[in-house]
Scaffold this active site. Structure first.
Site, PDB file in Angstrom:
ATOM      1  CE1 TYR A 166      -3.880  -2.032  -0.284  1.00  0.00           C
ATOM      2  CE2 TYR A 166      -2.890  -3.319   1.482  1.00  0.00           C
ATOM      3  CZ  TYR A 166      -3.834  -3.179   0.483  1.00  0.00           C
ATOM      4  OH  TYR A 166      -4.719  -4.184   0.243  1.00  0.00           O
ATOM      5  CG  ASP A 193     -11.904 -13.114   8.381  1.00  0.00           C
ATOM      6  OD1 ASP A 193     -10.985 -13.478   9.154  1.00  0.00           O
ATOM      7  OD2 ASP A 193     -11.700 -12.415   7.374  1.00  0.00           O
ATOM      8  CE  LYS A 208      -3.993  -9.393  10.168  1.00  0.00           C
ATOM      9  NZ  LYS A 208      -5.141  -9.378   9.273  1.00  0.00           N
ATOM     10  CE1 TYR A 210      -8.156  -6.153   3.333  1.00  0.00           C
ATOM     11  CE2 TYR A 210      -7.563  -7.547   5.194  1.00  0.00           C
ATOM     12  CZ  TYR A 210      -7.275  -7.023   3.954  1.00  0.00           C
ATOM     13  OH  TYR A 210      -6.116  -7.381   3.312  1.00  0.00           O
TER      14      TYR A 210
HETATM   15  C1  PLP Z   1      -5.462  -9.646   7.836  1.00  0.00           C
HETATM   16  C2  PLP Z   1      -6.803 -10.191   7.582  1.00  0.00           C
HETATM   17  C3  PLP Z   1      -7.063 -11.062   6.505  1.00  0.00           C
HETATM   18  C4  PLP Z   1      -5.992 -11.431   5.494  1.00  0.00           C
HETATM   19  O1  PLP Z   1      -4.954 -12.156   6.021  1.00  0.00           O
HETATM   20  P1  PLP Z   1      -3.529 -12.208   5.245  1.00  0.00           P
HETATM   21  O2  PLP Z   1      -2.696 -13.128   6.063  1.00  0.00           O
HETATM   22  O3  PLP Z   1      -3.028 -10.787   5.212  1.00  0.00           O
HETATM   23  O4  PLP Z   1      -3.804 -12.722   3.877  1.00  0.00           O
HETATM   24  C5  PLP Z   1      -8.334 -11.565   6.365  1.00  0.00           C
HETATM   25  N1  PLP Z   1      -9.319 -11.241   7.227  1.00  0.00           N
HETATM   26  C6  PLP Z   1      -9.117 -10.417   8.268  1.00  0.00           C
HETATM   27  C7  PLP Z   1     -10.244 -10.119   9.202  1.00  0.00           C
HETATM   28  C8  PLP Z   1      -7.868  -9.853   8.476  1.00  0.00           C
HETATM   29  O5  PLP Z   1      -7.676  -8.994   9.498  1.00  0.00           O
END
Ligand code: PLP
Length: 445
Positions: free
Chosen positions: A28, A262, A291, A161
């Site tokens: 970015y 997610d 993460k 996201y």
């Molecule tokens: C960071 C994130 C992703 C993507 O994960 P990457 O390891 O960067 O591909 C997906 N969903 C959420 C909620 C996130 O915070």
């Protein structure tokens, strides 16, 4: 500011940074006019040591992934022990103790019903897998019942996201997710308004009126509903009411739609619960983890699903789920994930998060009335300060480094999400640095 002697000489630092600017993409930022990058020599505990000698207290957990700090002896040992046996073997036809142990742990720790684990490389990929699982499940069901397949779309909420790959991007917020650039190629899905009732406010069931209407109108086309539980992260650090998530579960049940949660940003204690779903007392049909899964050491993600989904897919025309990444079940990543999860419990993560939360609530109080601040909010180990103006990233970043902290704001948001081992003094330094830059006009545009 503390200074530490590093082995990289100033002229070496300059030439490395020149090469970095010349050849290396950073996320970015423009490749022709990039934001500056700071050269890191090492990191330990909650401290990032720059090659130039500055020691920075880390407020970002390296994009929300570090839990127990950098260069942790137990996590290092787990990697070394695994590497001494093997770093990786293919997962097709082979398996190993690190992956088996990890999957067993994930099944035990996550909400009831999630019993099958698909390991993959990164958060975005785990979302791709979750979406593909939902679609392949609906395909197998339609096939079995000899009905025409109509459930081929997803429903989600705005401000979400879910990652940067194509399927994940198609369920990100249509505006901040840059849908206009990829309009011709992105899958088209349904979007409900973002949850409005905040965490801690009085619940108002009107918040799900439009969502309910979308379910009622389009359920025949909808394979799955996907949402970040309780915290909309990258979409603005918005904390929403658990009743909203409960309503999502109920609507999914009522309209025969799968619920994908997610938990990539919220998993492993971040919000004060081990998984944010627990705030609403719900179990999803599919859950994504990433993460913090390896404590910030190596990329690894997992998609969990119910036995029913796994069985239905396996009884379909393909006879299996159609996915299999090269580095699936990577042994180094699984070994360090196991050690990180063990540390979470050894360290009493709940006490750690509670201490961070109460300290942050106290420290942020004086900022609430600052003329530049619209809102301050804290949930678990996450604190966000929403400003009236957009930050000037290059300037504010430089000031934070001068003040001995690593905080990287975006848009109008200055936020911190520190490693769980951070102490009160270090948290105070982080918040004082934020208070300082709030008074500096040139840090905002
Ligand atoms: C960071 C994130 C992703 C993507 O994960 P990457 O390891 O960067 O591909 C997906 N969903 C959420 C909620 C996130 O915070």
């Amino acid at each position: 500011m503390n200074n530490k002697h590093t082995a990289i000489t100033p002229s070496e630092q300059n030439s490395l940074l020149r090469l970095d600017k010349e050849h290396v993409w950073h996320p970015y930022t423009s490749m022709s006019e990039p934001l500056p990058s700071y050269l890191v020599d090492s990191a330990e505990g909650v401290t990032i040591n720059l090659a130039s000698g500055e020691q920075l207290i880390d407020g970002m957990s390296s994009w929300w992934s570090v839990l127990h700090g950098y260069n942790h002896p137990k996590l290092n040992a787990a990697l070394q022990q695994q590497a001494a046996k093997m770093s990786h073997v293919m997962f097709g036809g082979l398996t190993h103790i690190s992956a088996i142990t990890l999957c067993e742990k994930l099944v035990k720790l996550t909400p009831p019903g999630l019993e099958k684990v698909f390991l993959s490389d990164s958060g975005s990929v785990s979302v791709e897998i979750a979406m593909k699982m939902a679609l392949q499940y609906q395909h197998a069901r339609a096939e079995k019942s000899q009905h025409k397949l109509t459930k081929t779309k997803l429903l989600t909420v705005k401000n979400g996201y879910h990652g940067d790959t194509f399927a994940a991007m198609s369920v990100c917020d249509p505006v901040t997710g840059m849908h206009q650039i990829f309009e011709q190629v992105l899958m088209q899905h349904y979007f409900a308004p973002a949850p409005k009732v905040k965490f801690g406010q009085v619940w108002d069931s009107n918040d799900v009126t439009e969502l309910s209407a979308l379910f009622a109108q389009h359920h025949a086309e909808i394979a799955a509903f996907i949402i970040e539980p309780i915290v909309q992260g990258t979409g603005g650090m918005r904390f929403y009411h658990p009743e909203y998530l409960k309503a999502c579960r109920n609507l999914c049940d009522q309209y025969d739609v799968l619920l994908i949660v997610d938990e990539i940003a919220t998993g492993f204690g971040r919000t004060g619960k081990l998984f944010a779903c627990e705030w609403a007392g719900i179990s999803p049909d599919i859950m994504c983890l990433g993460k913090t899964l390896t404590g910030g050491y190596i990329t690894l993600a997992a998609t969990l699903c119910t036995t029913h989904i796994a069985q239905t897919i396996s009884e379909g025309v393909a006879g299996c789920f159609m996915h299999g990444p090269t580095f699936m079940g990577n042994a180094l990543a699984c070994a360090v994930a196991n050690a990180s999860i063990d540390l979470l419990f050894e360290n009493d993560w709940q006490a750690q998060v509670q201490a961070i939360e109460s300290t942050l609530i106290n420290l942020l109080k004086p900022l609430h009335d600052h003329p530049r601040v619209i809102d301050t909010r804290v949930l678990g180990s996450i604190a966000a300060i929403e400003c009236r103006q957009v930050v000037n990233v290059a300037k504010i970043q430089k000031r934070f480094v001068e003040l001995g902290v690593w905080i990287r704001p975006f848009g109008t948001l200055i936020y911190i999400i520190p490693p769980l081992i951070i102490n009160t003094e270090q948290l105070t330094t982080l918040v004082h640095a934020i208070a300082t830059v709030l008074d500096e006009d040139d840090c905002f545009s």
